[in-house]
Write a protein that holds these residues in place. Structure first.
Motif, mmCIF file in Angstrom:
data_model
loop_
_atom_site.group_PDB
_atom_site.id
_atom_site.type_symbol
_atom_site.label_atom_id
_atom_site.label_comp_id
_atom_site.label_asym_id
_atom_site.label_seq_id
_atom_site.Cartn_x
_atom_site.Cartn_y
_atom_site.Cartn_z
ATOM 1 N N UNK A 58 0.902 -1.268 -0.055
ATOM 2 C CA UNK A 58 0.110 -0.049 -0.002
ATOM 3 C C UNK A 58 0.801 1.205 -0.127
ATOM 4 N N UNK A 59 0.913 2.011 -1.306
ATOM 5 C CA UNK A 59 1.908 3.525 -0.951
ATOM 6 C C UNK A 59 2.837 2.888 -1.274
ATOM 7 N N UNK A 60 2.999 1.429 -2.281
ATOM 8 C CA UNK A 60 4.868 2.002 -2.246
ATOM 9 C C UNK A 60 4.994 0.966 -1.606
ATOM 10 N N UNK A 102 4.767 -2.449 1.599
ATOM 11 C CA UNK A 102 5.148 -3.765 2.412
ATOM 12 C C UNK A 102 3.627 -3.757 3.681
ATOM 13 N N UNK A 103 2.928 -3.865 3.955
ATOM 14 C CA UNK A 103 2.100 -3.896 4.451
ATOM 15 C C UNK A 103 1.543 -5.787 5.251
ATOM 16 N N UNK A 104 1.888 -6.077 4.792
ATOM 17 C CA UNK A 104 1.579 -7.632 5.640
ATOM 18 C C UNK A 104 2.252 -8.696 3.889
ATOM 19 N N UNK A 105 2.053 -10.008 5.008
ATOM 20 C CA UNK A 105 1.854 -11.277 4.025
ATOM 21 C C UNK A 105 0.254 -11.747 4.131
ATOM 22 N N UNK A 106 0.271 -12.164 3.196
ATOM 23 C CA UNK A 106 -1.264 -13.640 2.906
ATOM 24 C C UNK A 106 -0.542 -14.338 2.434
ATOM 25 N N UNK A 107 -1.709 -15.542 2.939
ATOM 26 C CA UNK A 107 -1.335 -16.644 1.888
ATOM 27 C C UNK A 107 -2.068 -17.858 2.574
ATOM 28 N N UNK A 108 -1.824 -18.883 1.926
ATOM 29 C CA UNK A 108 -3.062 -20.026 2.157
ATOM 30 C C UNK A 108 -1.742 -20.964 1.935
ATOM 31 N N UNK A 109 -1.971 -22.234 3.656
ATOM 32 C CA UNK A 109 -1.502 -23.742 3.672
ATOM 33 C C UNK A 109 -2.385 -24.748 3.960
ATOM 34 N N UNK A 110 -1.579 -25.618 3.439
ATOM 35 C CA UNK A 110 -2.282 -26.065 3.486
ATOM 36 C C UNK A 110 -1.720 -28.019 3.215
ATOM 37 N N UNK A 111 -1.789 -29.068 4.345
ATOM 38 C CA UNK A 111 -1.486 -30.391 3.993
ATOM 39 C C UNK A 111 -1.149 -30.927 3.126
ATOM 40 N N UNK A 112 0.527 -31.123 3.016
ATOM 41 C CA UNK A 112 0.579 -31.913 1.855
ATOM 42 C C UNK A 112 0.951 -33.676 2.406
ATOM 43 N N UNK A 113 0.848 -33.836 3.792
ATOM 44 C CA UNK A 113 1.892 -35.295 4.217
ATOM 45 C C UNK A 113 1.803 -35.847 3.121
ATOM 46 N N UNK A 114 -0.206 -36.365 3.292
ATOM 47 C CA UNK A 114 0.203 -37.771 1.736
ATOM 48 C C UNK A 114 -0.097 -37.964 0.510
ATOM 49 N N UNK A 115 0.453 -36.350 -0.139
ATOM 50 C CA UNK A 115 0.783 -35.822 -1.245
ATOM 51 C C UNK A 115 2.329 -35.993 -1.496
ATOM 52 N N UNK A 116 2.923 -35.850 -0.288
ATOM 53 C CA UNK A 116 4.531 -36.311 -0.506
ATOM 54 C C UNK A 116 4.688 -37.676 -0.028
#
Length: 411
Positions: free
Chosen positions: A254-256, A258-272
């Motif tokens: 915002x206004x050039x 960095x205000x924050x980080x946004x994201x999503x975290x998912x469980x990939x244990x089975x996939x791994x």
């Protein structure tokens, strides 16, 4: 009646004017339309006015006080019951303080006493336009609030149905959280409230040691480049369980800044674990392929080679680079029958298997066995080989590749 529809400023305002004196009502309408961007509809009593309100769209009501059957205040009560926010201006020659007080208590928008002369209509037109401007502004604000509420509802619905957790955090060591979705508890064992409190440090308490510095450096590089980041790392849950998670996020600016980080975290244990199992299977297949005592060749359906193991290269006396640049019927192989006759294409193991496998499915027993070919090695030696083959199908059950084994006859 539909009230509060979205209009642009400057649109004609439709006004309903209740006045039992028809001549005075017509005169008022004429002067009001001259004085402002108004379209005035005149009715001679409150009952007719209520019928028109139910049938048409108006943005303001102007009413006299003394009317047959229903006074202006009784009319105001009826309007407020059905249309609580519709601008209502009492325009009357009865100028007692008691009438004005009652009108205000009943929710009148404005009160104007009739006077002599036409100047009063310019004043009334101005009052109407001001009232409608406020009315439109309130409707627009309500519309935007409704949109925000709907947007928030959709966001919460989306977030609640996402696997894993959605977050907003500061870009500093420890990753202090300012927003965490409810999915965090199933993923980490910590509640959203705990993760937003100082009691739980995402970096120290959740991320497994050894992963922390790499994650920090990856995120900072992406933030500096203003690009999304994705990382896969191991976490320790509140009860000590180990899980692998995949995180994707980006910086919010915002206004050039960095205000924050946004994201999503998912469980990939089975996939791994599945990826690791597939990797082990590939390694095992590769080992079996390369240590096989027979030659193995895998062909595309156009006759080019996808894969050739070391034993097949030894038999053919060539290199992988050379073989992968050829087709099954390349002139360099100089294919012949065991009797030394030229080998027709339709009699090659490749063509016999391909034609036999056309239209087949994985459950069909399709193969060729002990097809004899005479072939020339790169060193010029001619030898006879025996070829067996079967088709390989893709996930949709369509023939994808042809797999052959090759052995030397009387080696």
């Amino acid at each position: 009646m539909t009230v509060g529809t979205e209009r642009d400023r400057g649109d004609i305002v439709r006004v309903l004017h209740a006045e039992d004196d028809a001549q005075l009502g017509a005169l008022a309408g004429e002067f009001l339309e001259r004085a402002g961007e108004l379209s005035v509809t005149h009715v001679e009593d409150a009952a007719c006015a209520l019928d028109r309100l139910a049938a048409e769209e108006f943005e303001c009501v102007v009413s006299d006080y003394d009317m047959p059957g229903m006074t202006g205040l009784e009319f105001l009560d009826a309007v407020r019951e059905e249309y609580p926010d519709l601008p209502f201006i009492l325009f009357t020659g009865k100028g007692s303080e008691e009438v004005a007080s009652d009108a205000i208590s009943k929710g009148v928008t404005d009160y104007l006493q009739k006077e002599t002369g036409t100047e009063q209509y310019a004043v009334l037109a101005n009052r109407i336009e001001n009232a409608v401007d406020g009315y439109r502004t309130e409707r627009e604000l309500e519309r935007r609030v409704d949109q925000l509420r709907e947007s928030e509802r959709r966001f919460r619905t989306l977030v609640s149905n996402l696997p894993g957790m959605v977050y907003r955090c500061a870009n500093e060591r420890g990753w202090p959280m300012t927003f965490v979705s409810d999915g965090a508890e199933e993923l980490t064992g910590y509640t959203a409230a705990e993760l937003k409190a100082d009691a739980v440090n995402w970096e120290q308490d959740v991320i497994v040691e050894g992963e922390r510095d790499d994650i920090w450096e990856t995120v900072q590089a992406a933030v500096d480049a203003r690009e999304p980041f994705q990382v896969e790392y191991e976490i320790r849950t509140a009860d000590g369980e180990r899980k692998w998670v995949w995180e994707r996020g980006r910086g919010v600016f915002g206004n050039g800044e960095l205000q924050a980080l946004e994201g999503v975290i998912t469980d990939v244990t089975e996939e791994r674990e599945l990826r690791e199992e597939l990797r082990r299977e590939r390694d095992l297949t590769r080992q079996l392929l390369e240590t096989s005592p027979v030659g193995i060749m895998v062909n595309e359906l156009d006759g080019t080679y996808r894969l050739i193991n070391d034993r097949a290269l030894d038999i053919l006396g060539t290199t992988r680079e050379v073989a992968l640049d050829r087709t099954y019927d390349d002139d360099e192989w100089a294919l012949q029958t065991p009797d030394g006759e030229p080998l027709p294409a339709e009699r090659t193991a490749f063509e016999r298997l391909r034609s036999k496998a056309v239209g087949s499915s994985p459950g069909d027993d399709v193969h060729v066995e002990e097809i004899l070919h005479s072939v020339v090695r790169d060193d010029g030696e001619r030898l006879t080989v025996s070829v067996n083959g079967a088709p390989l199908y893709d996930d949709d059950g369509d023939m994808e590749l042809l797999v052959f084994t090759v052995t030397v006859v009387d080696e």
